[in-house]
Design an enzyme around this catalytic site. Structure first.
Site, PDB file in Angstrom:
ATOM      1  N   ASP A 139       8.756  19.239  32.022  1.00 20.67           N
ATOM      2  CA  ASP A 139       7.467  19.299  31.331  1.00 20.67           C
ATOM      3  C   ASP A 139       6.488  20.208  32.074  1.00 20.67           C
ATOM      4  O   ASP A 139       5.854  21.071  31.473  1.00 20.67           O
ATOM      5  CB  ASP A 139       6.891  17.869  31.230  1.00 20.67           C
ATOM      6  CG  ASP A 139       5.570  17.828  30.491  1.00 20.67           C
ATOM      7  OD1 ASP A 139       5.593  17.998  29.262  1.00 20.67           O
ATOM      8  OD2 ASP A 139       4.526  17.646  31.135  1.00 20.67           O
ATOM      9  N   CYS A 167       4.629  18.655  26.712  1.00 22.97           N
ATOM     10  CA  CYS A 167       5.641  19.662  26.354  1.00 22.97           C
ATOM     11  C   CYS A 167       6.973  18.980  26.058  1.00 22.97           C
ATOM     12  O   CYS A 167       7.701  19.394  25.147  1.00 22.97           O
ATOM     13  CB  CYS A 167       5.785  20.697  27.461  1.00 22.97           C
ATOM     14  SG  CYS A 167       4.278  21.662  27.650  1.00 22.97           S
ATOM     15  N   ASP A 168       7.309  17.963  26.823  1.00 26.86           N
ATOM     16  CA  ASP A 168       8.499  17.167  26.494  1.00 26.86           C
ATOM     17  C   ASP A 168       8.373  16.584  25.089  1.00 26.86           C
ATOM     18  O   ASP A 168       9.314  16.636  24.288  1.00 26.86           O
ATOM     19  CB  ASP A 168       8.647  16.009  27.496  1.00 26.86           C
ATOM     20  CG  ASP A 168       9.504  16.385  28.701  1.00 26.86           C
ATOM     21  OD1 ASP A 168      10.453  17.171  28.556  1.00 26.86           O
ATOM     22  OD2 ASP A 168       9.223  15.871  29.801  1.00 26.86           O
ATOM     23  N   ALA A 169       7.225  16.015  24.790  1.00 26.14           N
ATOM     24  CA  ALA A 169       7.040  15.378  23.477  1.00 26.14           C
ATOM     25  C   ALA A 169       7.124  16.399  22.351  1.00 26.14           C
ATOM     26  O   ALA A 169       7.800  16.180  21.339  1.00 26.14           O
ATOM     27  CB  ALA A 169       5.701  14.636  23.427  1.00 26.14           C
TER      28      ALA A 169
END
Lengths: 396, 396
Positions: A139, A167-169
């Protein structure tokens, strides 16, 4: 929990670990897909070791893997078992570094030989192609290289990350969109395909209108605290007991605000005459607003603003979010399940409200290998003896 | 541009304005849906007046409305025209305040009377239900009330927003997922439905593991600069000519870093023995790392880190993002079209790479009412004379 889901009948093999991949599959699972999470025997997903814990079970893992069934499989020793499962699956999702699945003999080219309808989604830090494809992705790396950090923070401060794993999400959400679009295409044509999602691409893609300033004007957007490029007054303001945010998006709202503050002279000032002028002179504008807002509490301000039709809000901490009557109450954004080891655990719900097939947490996340028997035998047709052999050989 | 799209044959009526709704529909359009953007005659989408401009055309608007066709329609005077279009449409997307479509006689209950297969997605600040449903929604409001601001910024600083329109973007992505899942359900059952997406719900939903600390432990996560709750060393560090980020996610990488820095004594220190200890003692850890990193440039550091297998990255500004050989080159994250008024314009691409039906910008965004003739006549079967009458009456 007995509700019908939009994706019922879709079988997903989930090889992912930690966050972006598991999040993508959790969304599919909440929408009714039969998601089978496949973990390394003995250890499982790294996230099983991430805090916070409840009765020794990671609630980081639990949040990302609710609504799924769980089995164990060593992909090196159990390659043929995996290929057998792919024959009747609809979707495979993995988030290994590019090349790992090929080394295992389980890349898209191999899988489509046993099932040309398979939809194969790879989620990685930098994507399957390009000079940085082998760089490890996190992330924070995507926040840094997408420019998000460069525009987050105080004007005179350092680059700052957004304080959640955004950013992961966003990578997980983007992967879900690709998979669902591929399903639509397959429904029409019978053809599967490979989807290549990069955390960095996903992060760059949500910066849309920020990138536009450089792409069109050659101007490099900078950090600007809580203010916006395209609207003002639109940032945080001091109240007597904390801060609020205001989002005055047009001249009509500006007029309402000025009337509310009883400062009609501001309407005469040329430096505040248009949105563009107010953006340019936002600091002077903020001073006038704070002369007024600092005399009132957060609660008072939000109430009179909303009553007047001016977009305003308190700045919540996470406890306030989790206890708010709208968010936690009416919108049901937190949901509880009863986990065999951890007991009752609350997790964050998906945000997809659907009138016929509402997305919802269907069941607790699996303990490691919890559904080995039912999945290998009932879903994929392996015999009792075969499953016993897999177990003895340490394959599952 | 002649490439096939995953959503070919899907007709979307896009009533949305500004960001979250238009972004959702731009994604569907990039994936091949026939998205017809419907704007108010004479003025159009508010975003047509947002900077930056090229030859007087808003590139804010252009970015969010590429790949669509555009028509004008006054929904009050042209209600029957809209209902006629709904008969043969697959999806309607709107982002009015809850209740506006009902007042127009065009809410989901009315639309499904003329087309029970219609998928109706409403994107709003707070959702269609609940005590705050009538509150106006903006990106900043969702950033404030989701808790994102409460965990973004320096430990001793103020709540800080993430520096892009991330809640608008995540709302758009979430709406796309709902629409595509509803399509999948309709393919199987023939039944349409209503999807209710709230910017605030969407923002809360991506805070997953942050919320978990409160939901399980009762601890309220705080601002912590660029560091993470669950890993260290994982934040920004000074180089001789700027900052870099490192994301050392496990003990193996920590060992590699210590070897690279030639500081074997750190492996003996109990305060750095586990990830959890390193999170607790991250400031001491950072001091050791910076003794070393400050002697080297950003470029040197990133190169040796990546070569050693340690996740590291430069902190890019937006110009660096837009010119990077991986992002702009190999991954094709910026794409150009030739606009009838603005000329050549670059916009940010979607991040959905698909092997059979790659998502891509299909055509430039419409000037106001550009496709009135072709859409009303060819797509919806109105006669030349009818369209002329609509025009004279100021309905289109």
């Amino acid at each position: 929990m007995a509700q019908k889901g939009a994706l019922e009948g879709i079988k997903v093999l989930d090889l992912t670990r930690v966050l972006a991949g598991p999040y993508c599959c959790a969304i599919l699972a909440d929408m009714g897909a039969d998601v089978i999470k496949i973990e390394q025997p003995g250890t499982g997903d790294d996230a099983r070791f991430f805090n916070p814990f409840k009765n020794g079970e990671s609630s980081y893992y639990m949040n990302m893997n609710r609504s799924k069934r769980g089995i164990t499989l060593n992909l090196k020793k159990g390659k043929d078992i995996f290929l057998k499962m792919v024959e009747s699956a609809d979707v495979v999702v993995e988030n290994y570094r590019p090349g790992v699945m090929k080394k295992l003999g389980l890349d898209y080219e191999e899988l489509k030989k046993v099932n040309p309808r398979i939809i194969y989604a790879a989620v990685s830090g930098f994507g399957q192609t390009g000079p940085y494809s082998q760089w490890p992705g996190y992330d924070l790396i995507a926040q840094a290289m997408s420019g998000i950090m460069s525009v987050t923070g105080e004007e005179d401060g350092d680059p700052t990350r957004a304080g959640g794993p955004i950013c992961d999400a966003v990578g997980g959400l983007t992967a879900s969109i690709g998979i669902l679009a591929a399903l639509q295409y397959r429904n029409k044509t019978g053809i599967g395909q490979m989807i290549d999602i990069s955390l960095l691409d996903s992060a760059v893609s949500i910066m849309t209108i920020i990138n536009q300033h450089y792409l069109v004007d050659g101007r490099i957007p900078q950090r600007r605290g809580n203010s916006y490029e395209s609207g003002a007054p639109m940032e945080s303001y001091r109240a007597s007991d904390g801060d609020i945010v205001l989002a005055v998006g047009n001249d009509k709202m500006w007029k309402k605000l000025v009337e509310l503050m009883e400062m009609p002279e501001l309407l005469e000032k040329p430096e505040f005459a248009t949105v563009h002028k107010r953006v340019q002179n936002r600091i002077a504008c903020k001073e006038y607003i704070e002369q007024w807002s600092q005399q009132r509490t957060v609660d008072e301000l939000v109430k009179i603003m909303i009553d007047t039709g001016i977009p305003a809000a308190p700045i919540y901490n996470i406890a306030q979010v989790c206890n708010d009557p709208h968010i936690a109450g009416a919108r049901n954004m937190f949901t509880e399940f009863d986990h065999p080891v951890a007991g009752k655990v609350k997790v964050t719900n998906t945000a997809i409200r659907m009138s016929e097939t509402d997305a919802c947490v269907k069941c607790p996340p699996p303990v490691l290998g919890q559904h080995n028997d039912e999945v290998y035998k009932e879903v994929f047709g392996f015999s009792e003896a075969e499953v016993e052999d897999f177990r003895k050989a340490g394959i599952i």
